[in-house]
Design a protein around this motif. Structure first.
Motif, short mmCIF file in Angstrom:
data_model
loop_
_atom_site.label_atom_id
_atom_site.label_comp_id
_atom_site.label_asym_id
_atom_site.label_seq_id
_atom_site.Cartn_x
_atom_site.Cartn_y
_atom_site.Cartn_z
N GLY A 73 0.76 -1.37 -0.13
CA GLY A 73 0.08 -0.25 -0.07
C GLY A 73 0.72 1.27 -0.03
N ALA A 74 0.23 2.42 0.17
CA ALA A 74 0.89 3.73 0.14
C ALA A 74 0.57 4.54 1.35
N TRP A 75 1.27 5.38 1.69
CA TRP A 75 0.97 6.20 2.81
C TRP A 75 1.06 7.92 2.49
N GLU A 76 0.32 8.46 3.14
CA GLU A 76 0.21 10.00 2.72
C GLU A 76 -0.15 10.81 3.96
N LEU A 77 0.80 11.84 4.25
CA LEU A 77 0.39 13.00 5.11
C LEU A 77 -0.09 14.10 4.54
N THR A 78 -1.04 14.66 5.16
CA THR A 78 -1.91 15.75 4.91
C THR A 78 -2.10 16.83 5.67
N ALA A 79 -2.28 18.05 5.24
CA ALA A 79 -2.56 18.96 6.17
C ALA A 79 -3.24 20.50 5.23
N ARG A 80 -4.12 21.13 5.92
CA ARG A 80 -4.81 22.22 5.33
C ARG A 80 -5.15 23.26 6.18
N TYR A 81 -4.97 24.53 5.79
CA TYR A 81 -5.56 25.46 6.61
C TYR A 81 -6.76 26.22 5.79
N ASP A 82 -7.99 26.53 6.53
CA ASP A 82 -9.21 26.94 5.69
C ASP A 82 -9.73 27.97 6.55
N THR A 83 -10.17 29.28 5.71
CA THR A 83 -11.05 29.99 6.54
C THR A 83 -12.14 30.53 5.60
N ILE A 84 -13.01 31.18 5.98
CA ILE A 84 -14.01 31.95 5.46
C ILE A 84 -14.65 33.07 6.29
N GLU A 85 -14.83 34.12 5.70
CA GLU A 85 -15.15 35.39 6.55
C GLU A 85 -16.12 36.42 5.90
N ASN A 86 -17.15 36.73 6.59
CA ASN A 86 -17.89 37.98 6.13
C ASN A 86 -17.45 39.52 6.57
N LYS A 87 -16.86 39.96 5.33
CA LYS A 87 -16.14 41.22 5.38
C LYS A 87 -17.04 42.57 6.12
N ASP A 88 -18.74 42.22 6.08
CA ASP A 88 -19.32 43.34 6.52
C ASP A 88 -20.13 43.18 7.54
N ILE A 89 -19.72 41.97 8.40
CA ILE A 89 -20.08 41.78 9.74
C ILE A 89 -18.86 41.43 10.51
N ARG A 90 -18.74 42.39 11.61
CA ARG A 90 -17.44 42.28 12.27
C ARG A 90 -17.27 40.83 12.91
N SER A 91 -16.12 40.38 13.05
CA SER A 91 -15.81 39.19 13.65
C SER A 91 -16.50 37.83 13.15
N LEU A 92 -17.33 37.96 11.86
CA LEU A 92 -18.10 36.74 11.53
C LEU A 92 -16.95 36.08 10.55
N GLU A 93 -16.15 35.13 11.35
CA GLU A 93 -15.13 34.45 10.69
C GLU A 93 -14.86 33.04 11.07
N ALA A 94 -14.95 32.20 10.27
CA ALA A 94 -14.69 30.68 11.01
C ALA A 94 -13.18 30.15 10.32
N ASP A 95 -12.55 29.28 11.00
CA ASP A 95 -11.20 28.90 10.54
C ASP A 95 -11.27 27.27 10.83
N SER A 96 -10.39 26.60 10.19
CA SER A 96 -10.06 25.16 10.58
C SER A 96 -8.61 24.92 10.27
N VAL A 97 -8.02 24.03 10.99
CA VAL A 97 -6.71 23.63 10.67
C VAL A 97 -7.03 21.88 10.77
N ILE A 98 -6.73 21.20 9.65
CA ILE A 98 -6.94 19.72 9.57
C ILE A 98 -5.44 19.17 9.36
N LEU A 99 -5.15 17.96 9.91
CA LEU A 99 -3.94 17.28 9.95
C LEU A 99 -4.63 15.79 9.52
N GLY A 100 -4.01 15.19 8.61
CA GLY A 100 -4.51 13.90 8.33
C GLY A 100 -3.45 12.95 7.91
#
Length: 425
Positions: A360-387
């Motif tokens: 078989g084969a092995w893979e290490l993965t990582a991702r940083y992801d973010t989304i933000e509403n620029k017109d409503i202050r602080s309305l933002e969510a983020d995630s860090v994923i390790l796999g």
């Protein structure tokens, strides 16, 4: 043999002989082709079984298991047309389970497609769920900005030449199990891969999307499942539809009044590349959700899970205008057993690596992801994923993801540990 026996024998021979004349192949799958070559049918499918374990914070999601996908696919050819019919039994009912359901034909060096399929936008969205690097797609896809609008019904055309692809689609916003009038939309995508050889690939892309929530439409929402699937969800932006979604009046404690309908526009940029066992992918999306409505502070907190971060009028409540949404991610992986992710030049997406050995084969993965509403202050969510991904065979994969969620609007930092057992054929 009596008279009736002779008749049944002749009828049986007439029915059986054409079947034996058809050709059946099992190399890489089950495919049947008629003896004249005009008809064919191939059976495929996938099973994705997930387990979700949560470390709750402010929110308290329930750890669970589910069949993320359980699909049967029938595809083939009828004369000069090709077809695909895919049903996901994990979706709840027959109509809700429709995925790719279309017919297509060659047209001007490409193909024209009619039915239900994915609009040509977002590299990660167009990558098959059998091939995606992480268990869930990023916020710049139907898992976030295009929430609940992954498969649409309409007419599309895609072409591929040299190192370029171009696709466009006009569609209805409805899914198979929703009301017949749910707005209209259009999307297009262009990709360029100037380098693609056995060692390295370089990919660039751009996409445009427009959705109009007109007659009898549901609201168009952008959301973020920042702690993974089945975890807490943060509403990022909302454009009302036109299905009597607005309610109440200014003199009531809870109201949602203003303009119905509206549109959502977006532009996306793509970059991806490989060098040997290393892989890098990133997308940036900028979208605009129309808005022209007032909601009470109670309704705002009910929708967005936290009090407004701006001043609301004591009589008219909180005004929500146009909402500028920004989302981006960066993702990488390393095939530690030395495999290389191949590039599908016709679709402009990458595929999973195939194991080079019986171990078989092995893979290490990582991702940083973010989304933000620029017109409503602080309305933002983020995630860090390790796999970690383990490819037991080319069609059998096991995945582990650790999701570190961060909802800046509510302060929630729920985490998730997720497992997947996956097979396709």
């Amino acid at each position: 043999m009596n008279r009736y026996g002779s008749i049944f024998a002749l009828a049986g021979a007439a029915l059986i002989n054409p079947v034996f004349a058809d050709q059946a192949e099992t190399k890489g799958g089950l495919e049947i082709t008629s003896d004249d070559g005009n008809f064919s049918a191939e059976l495929g499918g996938r099973i994705h079984f997930d387990t979700y374990l949560f470390d709750p914070d402010i929110e308290d999601p329930v750890s669970t298991t589910e069949f993320r996908r359980a699909r049967i696919t029938l595809s083939g050819q009828a004369y000069s047309w090709t077809y695909k019919l895919e049903q996901d039994f994990a979706a709840g009912n027959t109509l809700a389970g429709f995925r790719d359901v279309y017919i297509e034909h060659e047209f001007y060096a490409g193909y024209v497609r009619i039915g239900q399929f994915k609009p040509y936008r977002s590299m990660e969205e167009l990558t098959s769920s059998n091939e995606i690097t992480m268990m869930e797609r990023p916020f710049s896809s139907a898992t976030g900005f295009y929430d609940g609008r992954q498969f649409q019904q309409g007419l599309g055309w895609q072409n591929h030449w040299d190192c370029y692809t171009l696709g466009a689609m006009a569609y209805n916003l409805r899914n198979a199990d929703t009301p017949r009038n749910e707005g209209v939309g259009a999307a297009g995508r262009f990709t360029w891969a100037p380098i693609d050889d056995d060692i390295s690939t370089l990919h660039f892309g751009i996409s445009l999307s427009y959705e109009d929530a007109n007659r009898n439409s549901n609201p168009l929402e952008s959301t973020a499942d920042y702690a993974g699937r089945r975890g807490p969800t943060q509403l990022i932006a909302l454009t009302p539809g036109d299905r009597e979604f607005l309610f109440g009046d200014f003199d009531e404690p809870e109201f949602f009044v203003g303009g119905q309908g509206g549109s959502v526009r977006a532009v996306g940029l793509e970059f991806a590349g490989t060098y040997g066992p290393l892989y890098l992918q990133a997308e940036y999306l900028r979208g605009d959700n129309d808005g022209d409505y007032f909601i009470s502070e109670e309704v705002f907190e009910d929708f967005f899970d936290a009090p407004p971060t701006f001043t609301c009028d004591p009589d008219f409540g909180c005004f929500i205008g146009d909402q500028d949404v920004q989302s981006w991610y960066i993702m990488g992986s390393w095939m530690i057993t030395g495999e290389h992710k191949p590039y599908d030049m016709k679709k402009g997406v990458f595929k999973s690596a195939k194991p080079r050995s019986g171990w078989g084969a092995w893979e290490l993965t990582a991702r940083y992801d973010t989304i933000e509403n620029k017109d409503i202050r602080s309305l933002e969510a983020d995630s860090v994923i390790l796999g970690v991904n383990y490819y037991h065979r080319a069609k059998v994969r096991f995945m582990v993801n650790v999701v570190l969620g961060d909802d800046e609007f509510t302060g929630d930092e729920t985490k998730q540990l997720a497992f997947r057992a996956q097979m396709s054929w």
